[in-house]
Motif scaffolding. Structure first.
Motif, PDB file in Angstrom:
ATOM      1  N   GLU A   1       7.920 -75.458  20.357  1.00  0.00           N
ATOM      2  CA  GLU A   1       8.962 -75.589  19.333  1.00  0.00           C
ATOM      3  C   GLU A   1       8.350 -75.578  17.939  1.00  0.00           C
ATOM      4  N   LYS A   2       7.212 -76.254  17.787  1.00  0.00           N
ATOM      5  CA  LYS A   2       6.548 -76.296  16.478  1.00  0.00           C
ATOM      6  C   LYS A   2       6.082 -74.917  16.033  1.00  0.00           C
ATOM      7  N   LEU A   3       5.673 -74.082  17.002  1.00  0.00           N
ATOM      8  CA  LEU A   3       5.132 -72.760  16.688  1.00  0.00           C
ATOM      9  C   LEU A   3       6.156 -71.634  16.897  1.00  0.00           C
ATOM     10  N   ASN A   4       7.396 -72.038  17.178  1.00  0.00           N
ATOM     11  CA  ASN A   4       8.489 -71.056  17.340  1.00  0.00           C
ATOM     12  C   ASN A   4       8.225 -70.048  18.453  1.00  0.00           C
ATOM     13  N   TRP A   5       7.648 -70.539  19.576  1.00  0.00           N
ATOM     14  CA  TRP A   5       7.470 -69.663  20.714  1.00  0.00           C
ATOM     15  C   TRP A   5       8.825 -69.369  21.337  1.00  0.00           C
ATOM     16  N   LYS A   6       9.071 -68.130  21.664  1.00  0.00           N
ATOM     17  CA  LYS A   6      10.359 -67.739  22.249  1.00  0.00           C
ATOM     18  C   LYS A   6      10.495 -68.290  23.663  1.00  0.00           C
ATOM     19  N   SER A   7       9.567 -67.947  24.509  1.00  0.00           N
ATOM     20  CA  SER A   7       9.587 -68.429  25.890  1.00  0.00           C
ATOM     21  C   SER A   7       8.185 -68.292  26.479  1.00  0.00           C
TER      22      SER A   7
END
Length: 217
Positions: free
Chosen positions: A162-168
């Motif tokens: 979430e902190k690094l904006n990973w999609k999935s």
């Protein structure tokens, strides 16, 4: 451009984390430092790695200390990430790995001379003590972008994502040693001695755990 550097402290789910990094960023964007890939022992392996490093990589991951990559951090200002683990369990896991290396070593290897080494003998060696603190020495835990706890690997991995904006991403199953040479097989006095031998790591783990609990509240 280097986005973050992952310091892999031994026996803290580093291989599982590397698999996640490759799945998120792609193998071509992850530089993995593995000392075994540098046979020229006249030059420190980390120096050879850094000399050949493509700084267009997004992620650097490996068994290096903060001091070994400090200049890289100061130059590019990437986020620094690491994972910690209960110090006693980490030492036991490292001991298990050490015994496996002995078993697999050639019969004429110097490692065979240590075949009868007990857990406490291994733990009392200076090179075995406070390894987590030694790996991050030079950068306080509060200055890391993220310090995960291996015992909460899945939960913390999602928080990092979430902190690094990973999609999935897929979460690999951790290979946790149980049974022979696990923490349950040793008496309390041995475990307490290991904790005392790793007082710096015990304090580091306590501090990271306290921050972890505060973030959850």
């Amino acid at each position: 451009m280097i986005e973050f550097i992952s310091i892999h402290i031994p026996k803290t789910a580093g291989r599982s984390f590397l698999a996640v990094l490759k799945s998120v960023y792609g193998e071509n964007n992850v530089a993995h430092f593995d000392r075994k890939l540098f046979p020229n022992k006249s030059i420190p392996e980390i120096e050879q790695f850094l000399a050949a490093l493509d700084t267009g990589k997004k992620v650097i991951h490996g068994h290096f200390t903060y001091k070994e990559i400090r200049e890289l951090h100061l130059k590019y200002q990437p986020k620094i990430i690491t994972w910690v683990r209960n110090p006693v369990e980490r030492v036991i896991s490292n001991y298990n790995f050490f015994k496996k290396r002995i078993a697999e070593a050639p019969v004429d290897s110097e490692l065979k001379l240590r075949s009868d080494e007990t857990l406490l003998q291994y733990a009392e060696m200076e090179t075995s003590r406070n390894r987590m603190s030694k790996f991050i020495d030079g950068l306080p835990p509060d200055d890391f972008f993220f310090v995960g706890i291996m015992e909460y690997f899945e939960k913390d991995l999602r928080t990092l994502g979430e902190k690094l904006n990973w999609k999935s991403f897929d979460i690999p199953k951790l290979n946790v040693n149980r049974g022979l040479h696990s923490i349950e097989t040793y008496p309390p006095e041995v475990l307490n001695k290991i904790a005392l031998l790793n007082s710096l790591d015990t304090e580091l783990y306590r501090k990271v755990s306290a921050n972890h609990n505060n973030a959850m509240n």
